[in-house]
Scaffold this motif. Structure first.
Motif, PDB file in Angstrom:
ATOM      1  N   SER A 241       0.820  -1.209   0.000  1.00 17.31           N
ATOM      2  CA  SER A 241       0.000   0.000   0.000  1.00 17.31           C
ATOM      3  C   SER A 241       0.853   1.258   0.000  1.00 17.31           C
ATOM      4  CB  SER A 241      -0.923  -0.002   1.226  1.00 17.31           C
ATOM      5  OG  SER A 241      -0.156  -0.022   2.400  1.00 17.31           O
ATOM      6  N   GLN A 242       2.099   1.161   0.387  1.00 11.81           N
ATOM      7  CA  GLN A 242       2.980   2.315   0.387  1.00 11.81           C
ATOM      8  C   GLN A 242       3.827   2.397  -0.881  1.00 11.81           C
ATOM      9  OE1 GLN A 242       5.282   2.072   3.955  1.00 11.81           O
ATOM     10  NE2 GLN A 242       3.511   2.157   5.311  1.00 11.81           N
ATOM     11  N   GLY A 243       3.556   1.537  -1.839  1.00 10.76           N
ATOM     12  CA  GLY A 243       4.315   1.556  -3.075  1.00 10.76           C
ATOM     13  C   GLY A 243       3.971   2.763  -3.926  1.00 10.76           C
ATOM     14  N   LYS A 244       4.877   3.052  -4.856  1.00  5.28           N
ATOM     15  CA  LYS A 244       4.667   4.215  -5.714  1.00  5.28           C
ATOM     16  C   LYS A 244       3.501   4.009  -6.665  1.00  5.28           C
ATOM     17  CE  LYS A 244       9.583   5.432  -5.634  1.00  5.28           C
ATOM     18  NZ  LYS A 244      10.806   5.636  -6.446  1.00  5.28           N
ATOM     19  N   GLY A 245       3.264   2.764  -7.116  1.00  7.72           N
ATOM     20  CA  GLY A 245       2.196   2.526  -8.073  1.00  7.72           C
ATOM     21  C   GLY A 245       0.825   2.800  -7.501  1.00  7.72           C
ATOM     22  N   ILE A 246       0.547   2.338  -6.293  1.00 10.66           N
ATOM     23  CA  ILE A 246      -0.763   2.547  -5.687  1.00 10.66           C
ATOM     24  C   ILE A 246      -0.979   4.017  -5.359  1.00 10.66           C
ATOM     25  CG2 ILE A 246      -2.119   2.056  -3.615  1.00 10.66           C
ATOM     26  CD1 ILE A 246      -1.139  -0.741  -3.681  1.00 10.66           C
ATOM     27  N   LYS A 247       0.041   4.690  -4.859  1.00  9.61           N
ATOM     28  CA  LYS A 247      -0.101   6.115  -4.543  1.00  9.61           C
ATOM     29  C   LYS A 247      -0.375   6.933  -5.804  1.00  9.61           C
ATOM     30  CE  LYS A 247       2.590   6.358  -0.276  1.00  9.61           C
ATOM     31  NZ  LYS A 247       3.714   7.005   0.409  1.00  9.61           N
ATOM     32  N   ALA A 248       0.328   6.580  -6.881  1.00  8.08           N
ATOM     33  CA  ALA A 248       0.092   7.306  -8.126  1.00  8.08           C
ATOM     34  C   ALA A 248      -1.316   7.050  -8.653  1.00  8.08           C
ATOM     35  CB  ALA A 248       1.141   6.891  -9.157  1.00  8.08           C
ATOM     36  N   PHE A 249      -1.806   5.831  -8.512  1.00 13.60           N
ATOM     37  CA  PHE A 249      -3.157   5.511  -8.976  1.00 13.60           C
ATOM     38  C   PHE A 249      -4.212   6.264  -8.164  1.00 13.60           C
ATOM     39  CE2 PHE A 249      -6.935   2.751  -8.990  1.00 13.60           C
ATOM     40  CZ  PHE A 249      -7.161   2.685 -10.362  1.00 13.60           C
ATOM     41  N   VAL A 250      -4.044   6.315  -6.826  1.00 17.59           N
ATOM     42  CA  VAL A 250      -4.992   7.045  -5.986  1.00 17.59           C
ATOM     43  C   VAL A 250      -4.933   8.540  -6.288  1.00 17.59           C
ATOM     44  CG1 VAL A 250      -5.571   7.639  -3.605  1.00 17.59           C
ATOM     45  CG2 VAL A 250      -4.935   5.293  -4.188  1.00 17.59           C
ATOM     46  N   LYS A 251      -3.757   9.054  -6.566  1.00 14.58           N
ATOM     47  CA  LYS A 251      -3.625  10.474  -6.916  1.00 14.58           C
ATOM     48  C   LYS A 251      -4.352  10.797  -8.215  1.00 14.58           C
ATOM     49  CE  LYS A 251      -0.129  14.041  -7.751  1.00 14.58           C
ATOM     50  NZ  LYS A 251       1.335  14.319  -7.829  1.00 14.58           N
ATOM     51  N   GLU A 252      -4.266   9.911  -9.184  1.00 17.52           N
ATOM     52  CA  GLU A 252      -4.978  10.106 -10.447  1.00 17.52           C
ATOM     53  C   GLU A 252      -6.491  10.027 -10.238  1.00 17.52           C
ATOM     54  OE1 GLU A 252      -5.042  10.991 -14.487  1.00 17.52           O
ATOM     55  OE2 GLU A 252      -3.338  10.922 -13.083  1.00 17.52           O
ATOM     56  N   MET A 253      -6.938   9.120  -9.362  1.00 22.21           N
ATOM     57  CA  MET A 253      -8.376   9.037  -9.057  1.00 22.21           C
ATOM     58  C   MET A 253      -8.857  10.318  -8.379  1.00 22.21           C
ATOM     59  SD  MET A 253      -8.845   5.125  -7.661  1.00 22.21           S
ATOM     60  CE  MET A 253     -10.543   5.481  -7.199  1.00 22.21           C
ATOM     61  N   ARG A 254      -8.032  10.891  -7.523  1.00 22.53           N
ATOM     62  CA  ARG A 254      -8.414  12.129  -6.841  1.00 22.53           C
ATOM     63  C   ARG A 254      -8.577  13.281  -7.842  1.00 22.53           C
ATOM     64  NH1 ARG A 254      -4.841  11.935  -3.242  1.00 22.53           N
ATOM     65  NH2 ARG A 254      -3.245  13.245  -4.218  1.00 22.53           N
ATOM     66  N   GLN A 255      -7.678  13.378  -8.799  1.00 23.64           N
ATOM     67  CA  GLN A 255      -7.809  14.434  -9.809  1.00 23.64           C
ATOM     68  C   GLN A 255      -9.031  14.211 -10.689  1.00 23.64           C
ATOM     69  OE1 GLN A 255      -4.111  14.493 -11.932  1.00 23.64           O
ATOM     70  NE2 GLN A 255      -2.911  15.276 -10.184  1.00 23.64           N
ATOM     71  N   ASP A 256      -9.297  12.956 -11.032  1.00 22.85           N
ATOM     72  CA  ASP A 256     -10.480  12.667 -11.842  1.00 22.85           C
ATOM     73  C   ASP A 256     -11.760  12.955 -11.077  1.00 22.85           C
ATOM     74  OD1 ASP A 256     -12.597  10.431 -12.929  1.00 22.85           O
ATOM     75  OD2 ASP A 256     -11.241  11.104 -14.536  1.00 22.85           O
ATOM     76  N   ALA A 257     -11.780  12.710  -9.765  1.00 25.81           N
ATOM     77  CA  ALA A 257     -12.974  12.991  -8.958  1.00 25.81           C
ATOM     78  C   ALA A 257     -13.235  14.487  -8.868  1.00 25.81           C
ATOM     79  CB  ALA A 257     -12.802  12.400  -7.559  1.00 25.81           C
ATOM     80  N   LYS A 258     -12.192  15.302  -8.739  1.00 27.53           N
ATOM     81  CA  LYS A 258     -12.374  16.755  -8.720  1.00 27.53           C
ATOM     82  C   LYS A 258     -12.883  17.272 -10.071  1.00 27.53           C
ATOM     83  CE  LYS A 258      -8.869  17.707  -5.191  1.00 27.53           C
ATOM     84  NZ  LYS A 258      -7.575  18.393  -4.883  1.00 27.53           N
ATOM     85  N   HIS A 259     -12.418  16.628 -11.141  1.00 27.44           N
ATOM     86  CA  HIS A 259     -12.852  17.052 -12.463  1.00 27.44           C
ATOM     87  C   HIS A 259     -14.315  16.705 -12.699  1.00 27.44           C
ATOM     88  CE1 HIS A 259     -12.584  18.038 -16.716  1.00 27.44           C
ATOM     89  NE2 HIS A 259     -13.089  16.813 -17.002  1.00 27.44           N
ATOM     90  N   ARG A 260     -14.770  15.533 -12.220  1.00 26.26           N
ATOM     91  CA  ARG A 260     -16.161  15.118 -12.430  1.00 26.26           C
ATOM     92  C   ARG A 260     -17.083  15.563 -11.309  1.00 26.26           C
ATOM     93  NH1 ARG A 260     -17.518  10.368 -12.046  1.00 26.26           N
ATOM     94  NH2 ARG A 260     -15.766   9.467 -10.908  1.00 26.26           N
ATOM     95  N   GLN A 261     -16.534  16.115 -10.233  1.00 26.80           N
ATOM     96  CA  GLN A 261     -17.309  16.532  -9.067  1.00 26.80           C
ATOM     97  C   GLN A 261     -18.061  15.340  -8.465  1.00 26.80           C
ATOM     98  OE1 GLN A 261     -17.226  19.609  -7.664  1.00 26.80           O
ATOM     99  NE2 GLN A 261     -15.668  20.105  -9.221  1.00 26.80           N
ATOM    100  N   SER A 262     -17.409  14.160  -8.462  1.00 23.44           N
ATOM    101  CA  SER A 262     -18.026  12.960  -7.889  1.00 23.44           C
ATOM    102  C   SER A 262     -16.915  12.036  -7.423  1.00 23.44           C
ATOM    103  CB  SER A 262     -18.890  12.241  -8.924  1.00 23.44           C
ATOM    104  OG  SER A 262     -19.388  11.021  -8.386  1.00 23.44           O
ATOM    105  N   ASP A 263     -17.115  11.460  -6.219  1.00 23.56           N
ATOM    106  CA  ASP A 263     -16.099  10.558  -5.666  1.00 23.56           C
ATOM    107  C   ASP A 263     -16.483   9.099  -5.823  1.00 23.56           C
ATOM    108  OD1 ASP A 263     -18.237  10.594  -3.994  1.00 23.56           O
ATOM    109  OD2 ASP A 263     -17.088  10.887  -2.146  1.00 23.56           O
ATOM    110  N   VAL A 264     -17.487   8.802  -6.657  1.00 23.86           N
ATOM    111  CA  VAL A 264     -17.926   7.431  -6.898  1.00 23.86           C
ATOM    112  C   VAL A 264     -17.438   7.014  -8.284  1.00 23.86           C
ATOM    113  CG1 VAL A 264     -19.884   5.858  -7.090  1.00 23.86           C
ATOM    114  CG2 VAL A 264     -19.938   7.716  -5.413  1.00 23.86           C
ATOM    115  N   PHE A 265     -16.791   5.811  -8.325  1.00 18.30           N
ATOM    116  CA  PHE A 265     -16.252   5.279  -9.566  1.00 18.30           C
ATOM    117  C   PHE A 265     -16.837   3.890  -9.792  1.00 18.30           C
ATOM    118  CE2 PHE A 265     -13.192   8.309  -8.049  1.00 18.30           C
ATOM    119  CZ  PHE A 265     -12.666   8.915  -9.176  1.00 18.30           C
ATOM    120  N   ASN A 266     -17.119   3.591 -11.075  1.00 24.52           N
ATOM    121  CA  ASN A 266     -17.471   2.224 -11.408  1.00 24.52           C
ATOM    122  C   ASN A 266     -16.234   1.481 -11.887  1.00 24.52           C
ATOM    123  OD1 ASN A 266     -17.047   3.014 -14.078  1.00 24.52           O
ATOM    124  ND2 ASN A 266     -19.209   3.486 -14.398  1.00 24.52           N
ATOM    125  N   HIS A 267     -16.413   0.212 -12.192  1.00 20.44           N
ATOM    126  CA  HIS A 267     -15.280  -0.634 -12.554  1.00 20.44           C
ATOM    127  C   HIS A 267     -14.639  -0.175 -13.852  1.00 20.44           C
ATOM    128  CE1 HIS A 267     -13.208  -4.235 -14.130  1.00 20.44           C
ATOM    129  NE2 HIS A 267     -13.020  -4.556 -12.845  1.00 20.44           N
TER     130      HIS A 267
END
Length: 745
Positions: free
Chosen positions: A674-700
Motif C-alpha cells: 500500500s505504500q508503493g509508488k504505483g498505488i499512490k500514483a493511482f490514488v492520486k490520479e483518481m483524486r484528480q479525476d474525482a475533482k474534475h467530475r465533481q463525484s467521488d464514486v467510480f465504477n469498474h
C-alpha cells in the motif's frame, strides 16, 4: 616389588593363605610382561597412571577362563586384579633401570566394551555390574578434590591408623586399633590422598522405533575421577564404560511414615569414556556402518536420480512441495566446514524457514527432518524457553554451578527443528549468535564460557492472523526482527490457494494414503530396501534436464506413483550421516561461474530499486547449498548442474519472498504494498479525476480506464481493487462501484 607390597594400594584387606586371587595375579603379571608392547605404554603410565586396553583384543588373548562373566559380575575385583598385575609387570620390566620413576597406583581402563546397554534398561538388577552406555551429556559440574585415604589419631591413646573411604564416602573410624575404647578421632588432613572428581549427567539417545509417547527421557549421574575429568562438555555424545552402583538417599517429608523410608538412587562409577569429538575433518562420526549399510548406501548413490529419490522419501505422506523438501534436504546434508588462516570457522550449515498457511504439512515435514538427521532435535516454539534452547546455569550444593545443555547444544553437528517459530516471543534474540557464529556464549554467576552449536536450524511458522498476506513483507507477516530473518539461507512461502488440478491430485493422494496405510507401513519397515523407481521409464537424459525445470524433474509422474518405493528413514539417516562425515566436494570452474553470474545478476537487478535483499550472505548460502547438492550424490566435485539446481531453488525462494499480489517481484523489504509508488500514483490520479467530475464514486470501467491511461500492468485488476479496498483507499458501495475515501480527496 612383591604382590603383598602392592596389595595395600589396591585392596583394603590383606590376602588369605587360600586366596585364589593370588594365582590370577601371577598368571596375568606373566601375561602382561610377555605382551608388554601390546598393552603397556610407559609414557601413558607415567603421565596418566593408567593402562588403556582394547576389550576385544584382550578377550581373545587373556589366559583366564570365563573372563567376560567375571568382569560382568565382579567388576571391582577384576579391575583391581588387572591393575595390580600391570603394576607388577611394569616393575619387573623396570627392575634393571633403577632411575625409572615409581608409580603409586595404576588404573586399567577398558576401551570399546560391549554390548551397549540402553539407559532405559538400567534397573536394580544391574547394580554392581559392568556395563557400557551411549548417551548425551546434558550437565557437567566443576572439578573437586575427593579424599580416598586419610590417617586418623586417637584422642585417647594417641594411636595412629589409616582409614580408606569406599566410593568417596567420608566416615570416622568405628573404634581404635589400640582397644582403648576411645570415641574421639582426629583426622590428619595433611596425610589425605585426594583425586580429581567430577560429576556429569547423561541422557539416553532414543531412536524413533523405541520412543514411548509421554515417557520422560531417562537420565543418570556418572562420576569421573583422575584422568577422566574434563573429558566432555554439554552436548557431546559419549560412550561410557563403568560399574553401576547405588547410593542411599532419604525422602525428606514431615510424615513420620515417609521419613523412615530409605531409597537408593543409581549412578555409574565410570571406568572409561570414549568421546569421539572430532576426527581429521572436524566432524563427529556418531554411526557405525556395517557391510550391509554400505551396500545400501552405494545402491542409493548409483541410482539414476538420487536427488528425486531422496526428496520424495523425506516425507511421502505430504503431497507436493518438492522445492521446499529439496531445500530442507540440502540443509540436512550441509556444506564443508572451512577455516581461515586465523582459524576462524566459516559456517557450513544452512538455515531454512518455511512460512505458510495452516494445514499444509509444515510440522510433519519438520518431524521427518528430525528423524532422518544423524543428530536431530525437535522442539516446539510455544513451549520452549531461552534456557531450554541454549544453555542454562544450575546451582548445586556448596555454592557450585553446573552447565545444562539446551536443544541447540544437543543438536551440535546435526539439525534443530523448531516448530511454531512465530510463537517464541522474546526467545528469538537468543538464536542470533547460534545461527551465525554457531556458538552460544554464557556469562552468569561470574562464569564466562562458550559452547558449540554447529547445527542447521529448520523452522516453520504461521503468519499473523492465520493466513499469509501477500501485500505485506515477511517481517510484518511474522512480526519478527529482520536481523533474524536475514540469517536464514532459504525462506519458502506456502500459500493455500485454490487450484482445481492440484486439489484433485492432493485428494487422490490423501485417499490413497488412508486406504493403503498398512501396505505403506509394511514397505517402510522392510529389512532390506531395493530401489524400484526411475530405472527405465523415469530416467531423464541430459537433454531432458536442460529443457525441464527442477520442479518437473523432482515431481513423481502418475505412471511412476505405483512403482515408487521410498527409502526407509533408518537407511536415509545412515546415508545422510555417511555423506556429511565422509564426502567433502570441491568447487569446479563451471560451478563457480554459474554462482558468480547469478549473484551479479541479482545484485544488478536489485540495484535499480531502492532496498536490496541480495548481499554476500546469499552468495555464501549458494556455496553451501551447492556443496550439499554434490554431497547428496556422494560426489567429490561440484558440477555446473549442481549450481544450476541450487540457483533454481534460491530463485524460487526469492520469488516467493518478494512476489506481491499482482505476481510481480518487489525488492522493497519491510514495506507493505500500500505504500508503493504505483498505488499512490493511482490514488492520486483518481483524486484528480474525482475533482474534475465533481463525484467521488467510480465504477469498474472508469477505474480500469484510469489504470490503462497510467499503463499499470496488472494481471488481475479485480484483485488490485480488493487491495485498495482492504487498505481503505476506496470503499465498495455496490455492484462494481467504489467510493474514494474523503481523506484522499
Amino acid at each position: 616389588m612383591s604382590v603383598k607390597e602392592l596389595w595395600d594400594r589396591y585392596f583394603n584387606r590383606d590376602p588369605d593363605d587360600n586366596d585364589t586371587r593370588m594365582e590370577i595375579i601371577d598368571a596375568l603379571s606373566e601375561f602382561f610382561a610377555k605382551n608388554r608392547y601390546s598393552y603397556l605404554d610407559p609414557e601413558e603410565i607415567d603421565r596418566y597412571h593408567r593402562v588403556t586396553i582394547e576389550y576385544d583384543q584382550l578377550r581373545e588373548e587373556i589366559p583366564i577362563a570365563d573372563f567376560e562373566t567375571m568382569l560382568m559380575e565382579q567388576p571391582s575385583q577384576i579391575i583391581s586384579i588387572m591393575s595390580i598385575s600391570c603394576h607388577r609387570a611394569l616393575n619387573v620390566l623396570r627392575s634393571s633401570n633403577p632411575a625409572s620413576p615409581d608409580v603409586d597406583k595404576i588404573t586399567v581402563r577398558f576401551k570399546n566394551y560391549g554390548p551397549i546397554t540402553s539407559l532405559g534398561d538400567l534397573k536394580s538388577n544391574l547394580v554392581d555390574k559392568f556395563i557400557a552406555l551411549r548417551c548425551n551429556v546434558v550437565r557437567v559440574s566443576n572439578i573437586k578434590p575427593l579424599v580416598r585415604r586419610m590417617r586418623f589419631q586417637c584422642g585417647t591413646c594417641g594411636a595412629e591408623f589409616i582409614e580408606d573411604f569406599t566410593d568417596g564416602k567420608f566416615q570416622t573410624p568405628s573404634g581404635c586399633i589400640g582397644k582403648c575404647r576411645g570415641k574421639l578421632f582426629l583426622p590428619q588432613r595433611s596425610t589425605a590422598k585426594v583425586v580429581d572428581f567430577q560429576a556429569i549427567r547423561v541422557q539416553e539417545i532414543v531412536s524413533d522405533e523405541e520412543k514411548d509417547q509421554g515417557r520422560i527421557p531417562r537420565t543418570i549421574e556418572c562420576e569421573l575421577t583422575d584422568d577422566q575429568v574434563d573429558c566432555c562438555i554439554p552436548g557431546d555424545v559419549i560412550q561410557i564404560t563403568g560399574i553401576v552402583k547405588a547410593r542411599k538417599t532419604e525422602i525428606r517429608s514431615r510424615s513420620s511414615k515417609s521419613r523412615n523410608k530409605m531409597l537408593y538412587i543409581l549412578y555409574v562409577d565410570v571406568n572409561s569414556v570414549s568421546n569421539g569429538k572430532e576426527n581429521e575433518n572436524g566432524k563427529v562420526d556418531c554411526m557405525n556402518f556395517n557391510s550391509i549399510a554400505l551396500e545400501d548406501i552405494q545402491e542409493i548413490a548409483n541410482h539414476p536420480e538420487p536427488f528425486k529419490l531422496i526428496i520424495n522419501s523425506l516425507c511421502p505422506t505430504i503431497y507436493g512441495h518438492e522445492i521446499v523438501k529439496a531445500g530442507l534436504c540440502l540443509a540436512l546434508f550441509g556444506g564443508n566446514p572451512k577455516k581461515s588462516n586465523q582459524k576462524f570457522t566459516v559456517r557450513a550449515d544452512s538455515h531454512v524457514l518455511v512460512v505458510g498457511d495452516p494445514g499444509l504439512g509444515k510440522s510433519q515435514i519438520l518431524r521427518a527432518c528430525s528423524r532422518v538427521s544423524p543428530r536431530g532435535v525437535y522442539v516446539c516454539g510455544n513451549t520452549s524457553t531461552t534456557s531450554g534452547l541454549t544453555v542454562t546455569m544450575v546451582k548445586e550444593g556448596a555454592g557450585d554451578y553446573a552447565l545444562e545443555a539446551g536443544a541447540l547444544v544437543l543438536a551440535d553437528q546435526g539439525c534443530c527443528c523448531i516448530d511454531e517459530f512465530d510463537k517464541m516471543g522474546k526467545e528469538h534474540s537468543s538464536l542470533l549468535e547460534a545461527m551465525e557464529q554457531q556458538s552460544i556464549s554464557l556469562a552468569k554467576a561470574g562464569i564466562v564460557c562458550s559452547l558449540a552449536s554447529r547445527c542447521a536450524v529448520l523452522a516453520a511458522a504461521n503468519p499473523v492472523g492465520g493466513h499469509y498476506d501477500t501485500s505485506q513483507s515477511v517481517n510484518l507477516n511474522l512480526k519478527m526482527n529482520s536481523a533474524l530473518l536475514s540469517r536464514f539461507d532459504l525462506i519458502f512461502i506456502l500459500l493455500d490457494s485454490p487450484n482445481q488440478a492440484r486439489d484433485r491430485l492432493l485428494s487422490e493422494h490423501v485417499i490413497k494414503l488412508h486406504s493403503g496405510l498398512n501396505s505403506l507401513k509394511a514397505s517402510s519397515k522392510a529389512s532390506r530396501w531395493a530401489p524400484r523407481f526411475g530405472r527405465e521409464a523415469g530416467f531423464l537424459t541430459q537433454f531432458d534436464r536442460k529443457e525441464s525445470s527442477l520442479l518437473d524433474r523432482l515431481r513423481i509422474n502418475c505412471d511412476e506413483t505405483e512403482d515408487f518405493v521410498p527409502i526407509p528413514h533408518s537407511l536415509l539417516k545412515k546415508y545422510i550421516a555417511y555423506a556429511r562425515f565422509h564426502v567433502h566436494p570441491r568447487m569446479s570452474a563451471d560451478a563457480k561461474q554459474v554462482l558468480m553470474d547469478y549473484y551479479l545478476k541479482m545484485r544488478k537487478e536489485s540495484d535499480t530499486i531502492d532496498g536490496s535483499p541480495v548481499t554476500t550472505r546469499q552468495l555464501e548460502s549458494l556455496i553451501r547449498l551447492a556443496e550439499a547438492r554434490a554431497k547428496l550424490e556422494l560426489r567429490t566435485t561440484i558440477t555446473g548442474k549442481d549450481a544450476e539446481d541450487v540457483v533454481e531453488i534460491m530463485s524460487e525462494s526469492i520469488r516467493d519472498l518478494m512476489t506481491d499480489d499482482m505476481g510481480m517481484i518487489e525488492f522493497k523489504q519491510n514495506k507493505p504494498i500500500s505504500q508503493g509508488k504505483g498505488i499512490k500514483a493511482f490514488v492520486k490520479e483518481m483524486r484528480q479525476d474525482a475533482k474534475h467530475r465533481q463525484s467521488d464514486v467510480f465504477n469498474h470501467d472508469q477505474m480500469l480506464s484510469i489504470a490503462s491511461r497510467m499503463k499499470i500492468g496488472v494481471d488481475d485488476f479485480q484483485r488490485y481493487l480488493d487491495i485498495l479496498n482492504n487498505q481503505c483507499y476506496i470503499i465498495k458501495r455496490g455492484n462494481r462501484k467504489y467510493k474514494l475515501q474523503s481523506g484522499f480527496l
